[in-house]
Design a protein around this motif. Structure first.
Motif, PDB file in Angstrom:
ATOM      1  N   CYS A 139      -0.203   8.830  13.224  1.00 18.07           N
ATOM      2  CA  CYS A 139      -0.316   7.442  12.750  1.00 18.07           C
ATOM      3  C   CYS A 139      -1.207   7.345  11.521  1.00 18.07           C
ATOM      4  O   CYS A 139      -0.898   6.611  10.570  1.00 18.07           O
ATOM      5  N   SER A 140      -2.294   8.074  11.510  1.00 15.77           N
ATOM      6  CA  SER A 140      -3.199   8.045  10.360  1.00 15.77           C
ATOM      7  C   SER A 140      -2.527   8.621   9.117  1.00 15.77           C
ATOM      8  O   SER A 140      -2.646   8.068   8.017  1.00 15.77           O
ATOM      9  N   ILE A 141      -1.805   9.724   9.284  1.00 12.14           N
ATOM     10  CA  ILE A 141      -1.093  10.332   8.150  1.00 12.14           C
ATOM     11  C   ILE A 141       0.028   9.422   7.681  1.00 12.14           C
ATOM     12  O   ILE A 141       0.230   9.235   6.472  1.00 12.14           O
ATOM     13  N   LEU A 142       0.750   8.823   8.617  1.00  8.61           N
ATOM     14  CA  LEU A 142       1.827   7.898   8.272  1.00  8.61           C
ATOM     15  C   LEU A 142       1.275   6.688   7.518  1.00  8.61           C
ATOM     16  O   LEU A 142       1.859   6.240   6.532  1.00  8.61           O
ATOM     17  N   THR A 185      -1.378   6.610   5.663  1.00  7.29           N
ATOM     18  CA  THR A 185      -1.734   7.056   4.314  1.00  7.29           C
ATOM     19  C   THR A 185      -0.487   7.199   3.451  1.00  7.29           C
ATOM     20  O   THR A 185      -0.501   6.842   2.277  1.00  7.29           O
ATOM     21  N   ALA A 186       0.594   7.708   4.011  1.00  6.00           N
ATOM     22  CA  ALA A 186       1.842   7.854   3.262  1.00  6.00           C
ATOM     23  C   ALA A 186       2.444   6.502   2.903  1.00  6.00           C
ATOM     24  O   ALA A 186       3.059   6.348   1.841  1.00  6.00           O
ATOM     25  N   LEU A 187       2.264   5.506   3.764  1.00  2.24           N
ATOM     26  CA  LEU A 187       2.823   4.175   3.509  1.00  2.24           C
ATOM     27  C   LEU A 187       1.977   3.351   2.551  1.00  2.24           C
ATOM     28  O   LEU A 187       2.370   2.262   2.155  1.00  2.24           O
ATOM     29  N   LEU A 188       0.852   3.872   2.143  1.00  2.00           N
ATOM     30  CA  LEU A 188      -0.072   3.142   1.274  1.00  2.00           C
ATOM     31  C   LEU A 188       0.560   2.757  -0.055  1.00  2.00           C
ATOM     32  O   LEU A 188       0.237   1.722  -0.631  1.00  2.00           O
ATOM     33  N   PHE A 189       1.517   3.535  -0.520  1.00  2.00           N
ATOM     34  CA  PHE A 189       2.077   3.312  -1.844  1.00  2.00           C
ATOM     35  C   PHE A 189       3.346   2.466  -1.840  1.00  2.00           C
ATOM     36  O   PHE A 189       3.984   2.315  -2.870  1.00  2.00           O
ATOM     37  N   GLY A 232       2.213  -1.799   1.384  1.00  2.00           N
ATOM     38  CA  GLY A 232       1.635  -0.589   1.944  1.00  2.00           C
ATOM     39  C   GLY A 232       0.212  -0.734   2.433  1.00  2.00           C
ATOM     40  O   GLY A 232      -0.191  -0.051   3.366  1.00  2.00           O
ATOM     41  N   PHE A 263      -0.927   0.545   5.876  1.00  2.00           N
ATOM     42  CA  PHE A 263      -1.974   1.565   5.913  1.00  2.00           C
ATOM     43  C   PHE A 263      -3.089   1.159   6.861  1.00  2.00           C
ATOM     44  O   PHE A 263      -3.518   1.953   7.702  1.00  2.00           O
ATOM     45  N   TYR A 307      -3.620   3.311  10.159  1.00  2.00           N
ATOM     46  CA  TYR A 307      -4.853   4.093  10.152  1.00  2.00           C
ATOM     47  C   TYR A 307      -5.757   3.680  11.315  1.00  2.00           C
ATOM     48  O   TYR A 307      -6.317   4.522  12.007  1.00  2.00           O
TER      49      TYR A 307
END
Length: 160
Positions: free
Chosen positions: A48-51, A53-57, A61, A65, A69
């Protein structure tokens, strides 16, 4: 008739057990099951944390995020409930050595979501996510003997 058979065979159930005793007895997990669910919950938290971060952009996002996170950190934190049990986990979280880190961590969880959804301040959400990370790290190393002292020594030697 079944009750009579149980009484005669010596398998009489103790009907005087309270509701909490029955629930606790029914919810006990084996050690291997606890470890498996710890790993699953901890891995889901990291994912979930990595996802997040990936969705931040993405266009929305920042909201995604903050939610992912925070959920990831909550899942990683709650994964230890499988190892030691929820009550013992809560007691250890609020011991004097972890009290400040726990309060900062829980406050940052709430403030991260508030800054995104109510205050609409993206920069503030990033700051609270960084504080979440730092509080989770400080909380986690409190379980390692002398780790906090080593970290403090390391930072003070770097500053001198």
């Amino acid at each position: 008739m079944d009750k009579l058979r149980r009484v005669l065979s010596g398998q009489e159930e103790n009907e005087e057990l309270g509701l909490t005793a029955q629930v606790l007895d029914a919810s006990t997990l084996s050690y291997s099951t606890r470890v498996k669910w710890f790993v699953i919950c901890f891995a889901a938290g990291i994912l979930c944390s990595i996802l997040g971060t990936a969705l931040l952009f993405l266009p929305k996002g920042m909201s995604l995020f903050a939610v992912f996170y925070t959920l990831g950190n909550i899942a990683a934190l709650s994964s230890t409930c499988f190892l030691m049990g929820p009550l013992k986990q809560l007691k250890r979280m609020f011991e004097p050595t972890r009290l400040i880190a726990t309060c900062v961590m829980l406050l940052c969880f709430v403030l991260t979501l508030c800054s995104v959804f109510w205050w609409h301040k993206k920069g503030l959400a990033i700051i609270f996510c960084i504080l979440q990370f730092l509080a989770m790290t400080w909380y986690s190393i409190s379980y390692i003997p002398f780790a906090r002292d080593a970290v403090i020594k390391c930072f003070t030697s770097c500053l001198n």
